[in-house]
Design a protein around this motif. Structure first.
Motif, PDB file in Angstrom:
ATOM      1  N   UNK A 113     -32.918  -8.879  -9.208  1.00  0.00           N
ATOM      2  CA  UNK A 113     -33.599  -8.057  -8.203  1.00  0.00           C
ATOM      3  C   UNK A 113     -33.428  -8.670  -6.813  1.00  0.00           C
ATOM      4  N   UNK A 114     -33.589  -9.993  -6.725  1.00  0.00           N
ATOM      5  CA  UNK A 114     -33.446 -10.671  -5.439  1.00  0.00           C
ATOM      6  C   UNK A 114     -32.027 -10.520  -4.900  1.00  0.00           C
ATOM      7  N   UNK A 115     -31.031 -10.634  -5.769  1.00  0.00           N
ATOM      8  CA  UNK A 115     -29.644 -10.525  -5.319  1.00  0.00           C
ATOM      9  C   UNK A 115     -29.356  -9.142  -4.753  1.00  0.00           C
ATOM     10  N   UNK A 116     -29.803  -8.094  -5.446  1.00  0.00           N
ATOM     11  CA  UNK A 116     -29.530  -6.732  -4.952  1.00  0.00           C
ATOM     12  C   UNK A 116     -30.314  -6.436  -3.672  1.00  0.00           C
ATOM     13  N   UNK A 117     -31.508  -7.001  -3.543  1.00  0.00           N
ATOM     14  CA  UNK A 117     -32.244  -6.870  -2.277  1.00  0.00           C
ATOM     15  C   UNK A 117     -31.448  -7.504  -1.142  1.00  0.00           C
ATOM     16  N   UNK A 118     -30.894  -8.679  -1.406  1.00  0.00           N
ATOM     17  CA  UNK A 118     -30.120  -9.384  -0.388  1.00  0.00           C
ATOM     18  C   UNK A 118     -28.820  -8.648  -0.083  1.00  0.00           C
ATOM     19  N   UNK A 119     -28.172  -8.117  -1.126  1.00  0.00           N
ATOM     20  CA  UNK A 119     -26.934  -7.364  -0.926  1.00  0.00           C
ATOM     21  C   UNK A 119     -27.193  -6.127  -0.073  1.00  0.00           C
ATOM     22  N   UNK A 120     -28.318  -5.470  -0.300  1.00  0.00           N
ATOM     23  CA  UNK A 120     -28.688  -4.307   0.523  1.00  0.00           C
ATOM     24  C   UNK A 120     -28.848  -4.718   1.977  1.00  0.00           C
ATOM     25  N   UNK A 121     -29.479  -5.862   2.206  1.00  0.00           N
ATOM     26  CA  UNK A 121     -29.690  -6.359   3.570  1.00  0.00           C
ATOM     27  C   UNK A 121     -28.360  -6.683   4.246  1.00  0.00           C
ATOM     28  N   UNK A 122     -27.472  -7.351   3.550  1.00  0.00           N
ATOM     29  CA  UNK A 122     -26.186  -7.753   4.131  1.00  0.00           C
ATOM     30  C   UNK A 122     -25.324  -6.539   4.443  1.00  0.00           C
ATOM     31  N   UNK A 123     -25.330  -5.570   3.529  1.00  0.00           N
ATOM     32  CA  UNK A 123     -24.463  -4.393   3.686  1.00  0.00           C
ATOM     33  C   UNK A 123     -25.059  -3.324   4.596  1.00  0.00           C
ATOM     34  N   UNK A 124     -26.367  -3.398   4.835  1.00  0.00           N
ATOM     35  CA  UNK A 124     -27.006  -2.379   5.655  1.00  0.00           C
ATOM     36  C   UNK A 124     -27.189  -1.075   4.924  1.00  0.00           C
ATOM     37  N   UNK A 131     -22.915  -6.481 -11.810  1.00  0.00           N
ATOM     38  CA  UNK A 131     -21.976  -5.953 -10.806  1.00  0.00           C
ATOM     39  C   UNK A 131     -20.826  -5.214 -11.478  1.00  0.00           C
ATOM     40  N   UNK A 132     -20.324  -5.770 -12.572  1.00  0.00           N
ATOM     41  CA  UNK A 132     -19.214  -5.134 -13.289  1.00  0.00           C
ATOM     42  C   UNK A 132     -19.667  -3.838 -13.950  1.00  0.00           C
ATOM     43  N   UNK A 133     -20.832  -3.868 -14.569  1.00  0.00           N
ATOM     44  CA  UNK A 133     -21.351  -2.700 -15.282  1.00  0.00           C
ATOM     45  C   UNK A 133     -21.657  -1.548 -14.334  1.00  0.00           C
ATOM     46  N   UNK A 134     -22.049  -1.879 -13.103  1.00  0.00           N
ATOM     47  CA  UNK A 134     -22.480  -0.855 -12.145  1.00  0.00           C
ATOM     48  C   UNK A 134     -21.454  -0.617 -11.039  1.00  0.00           C
ATOM     49  N   UNK A 135     -20.187  -0.800 -11.350  1.00  0.00           N
ATOM     50  CA  UNK A 135     -19.132  -0.635 -10.337  1.00  0.00           C
ATOM     51  C   UNK A 135     -19.165   0.747  -9.688  1.00  0.00           C
ATOM     52  N   UNK A 136     -19.298   1.788 -10.492  1.00  0.00           N
ATOM     53  CA  UNK A 136     -19.265   3.150  -9.954  1.00  0.00           C
ATOM     54  C   UNK A 136     -20.466   3.426  -9.058  1.00  0.00           C
ATOM     55  N   UNK A 137     -21.640   2.978  -9.490  1.00  0.00           N
ATOM     56  CA  UNK A 137     -22.849   3.203  -8.681  1.00  0.00           C
ATOM     57  C   UNK A 137     -22.762   2.454  -7.359  1.00  0.00           C
ATOM     58  N   UNK A 138     -22.209   1.252  -7.373  1.00  0.00           N
ATOM     59  CA  UNK A 138     -22.086   0.469  -6.145  1.00  0.00           C
ATOM     60  C   UNK A 138     -21.024   1.060  -5.223  1.00  0.00           C
ATOM     61  N   UNK A 139     -19.988   1.652  -5.805  1.00  0.00           N
ATOM     62  CA  UNK A 139     -18.945   2.290  -4.985  1.00  0.00           C
ATOM     63  C   UNK A 139     -19.520   3.412  -4.130  1.00  0.00           C
ATOM     64  N   UNK A 140     -20.573   4.062  -4.624  1.00  0.00           N
ATOM     65  CA  UNK A 140     -21.211   5.130  -3.845  1.00  0.00           C
ATOM     66  C   UNK A 140     -21.831   4.592  -2.557  1.00  0.00           C
TER      67      UNK A 140
END
Length: 320
Positions: free
Chosen positions: A176-187, A13-22
């Motif tokens: 992988x599971x966490x980011x799948x779940x994060x995608x689901x929660x955030x829409x 999460x820390x390493x990919x802050x910029x990508x997640x901000x998008x």
């Protein structure tokens, strides 16, 4: 919870802050404790929710700051967000200020305490024997009570609990599971192929022999003049590549963990469909050598002999 891939998740999460901000997802740096080994986690924020440290004005200030971020989703991560001594006023304020989802991975309690104990010996200077450590941290077994602490403030539907088992994860990866779940929660759809990979394993552990030598070092006084403490730590470093396996907790301790966690295990299974696998007691492998007085005596003797030889040589040799 501890020892469930949290270091990898936090570092990613820390390493990919910029990508997640998008995607409108923020992993705020304020309150982060940056540790290259155990991840970049929100230790200060987590501590501020505990009863002994709760300060309403300070938390309200933190809420204002989080609301000022230009993100639709904010991710806060720390292992101690699931504990019994969280201040209810703190959870009430958070529940009134945000639409909260709580994500946690739950591990076989026998493996959980074994792995957590090894980390505390290695990193925290723990000098307790395994059974004493389990007794001191037994509250982490009460998954039902830990979940209920949050349920009344954010609702059961907003709590996501999963067994920490590779078979339950796509590609066998908790990340992988966490980011799948994060995608689901955030829409949103997070393209994980675009995320920067972690360069090395996070929070690696020592083998049992090295842990034993480290434990003996931790038991020595901090300002010991014999030098034995340093000898133990040197021995631990030399034992890093030796083979040793099995659980450090005893068979009886494991039996008690299975028996006393049954109610919490049943609660998670029936209320969250979170079925944490636990093997039969005979299927676990225990490291009886860890508790052997003979092996401990050999380590003591070896350290004392080296220390004694050094002191004798210092007495015999004149100063330069």
């Amino acid at each position: 919870m501890h020892k469930t891939g949290s270091s990898s998740i936090q570092s990613s999460l820390f390493l990919n802050r910029d990508a997640l901000n998008e995607h409108g997802i923020a992993y705020p740096e304020r309150g982060l404790v940056k540790d290259e080994e155990v991840g970049f986690r929100h230790l200060k924020f987590s501590n501020s929710l505990k009863q002994h440290a709760f300060n309403e004005a300070a938390l309200l200030s933190e809420i204002v700051h989080l609301n000022s971020l230009s993100a639709s989703t904010i991710v806060i991560s720390h292992e101690d967000l699931l504990r019994l001594d969280l201040h209810e006023k703190a959870l009430k304020l958070l529940g009134e200020s945000f639409n909260i989802s709580l994500v946690a991975y739950v591990k076989d309690p026998i493996l959980y305490f074994n792995d957590k104990y090894k980390e505390w010996v290695r990193r925290m200077g723990c000098a307790l024997e395994p059974a004493d450590f389990v007794l001191q941290h037994f509250d982490y077994l009460h998954w039902d009570r830990l979940a209920k602490k949050w349920e009344s403030f954010i609702g059961r539907d907003n709590i996501y609990l999963f067994p920490f088992e590779k078979a339950h994860f796509r590609n066998g990866s908790v990340l992988t599971h966490f980011y799948d779940l994060l995608s689901h929660i955030c829409g949103v759809q997070i393209n994980q192929e675009r995320l920067a990979p972690l360069m090395a394993n996070q929070n690696t552990s020592l083998n049992n022999k090295a842990i034993l030598a480290t434990l003996l070092a931790n038991k020595e006084p901090e300002h010991s003049h014999t030098g034995v403490k340093k000898k133990f730590l040197k021995s631990a470093n030399q034992m890093r590549n030796l083979n040793s396996s099995g659980l450090l907790i005893s068979r009886e301790c494991a039996r008690q963990l299975k028996a006393r966690s049954w109610h919490a295990w049943y609660y998670l299974k029936t209320h969250y469909n979170c079925n944490v696998s636990m093997k039969k007691l005979d299927e676990y492998k225990f490291d009886s050598a860890f508790h052997s007085y003979r092996i401990r005596y050999d380590i003591y003797q070896n350290a004392h002999k080296k220390s004694l030889k050094k002191r004798i040589s210092q007495l015999l040799l004149p100063n330069a």
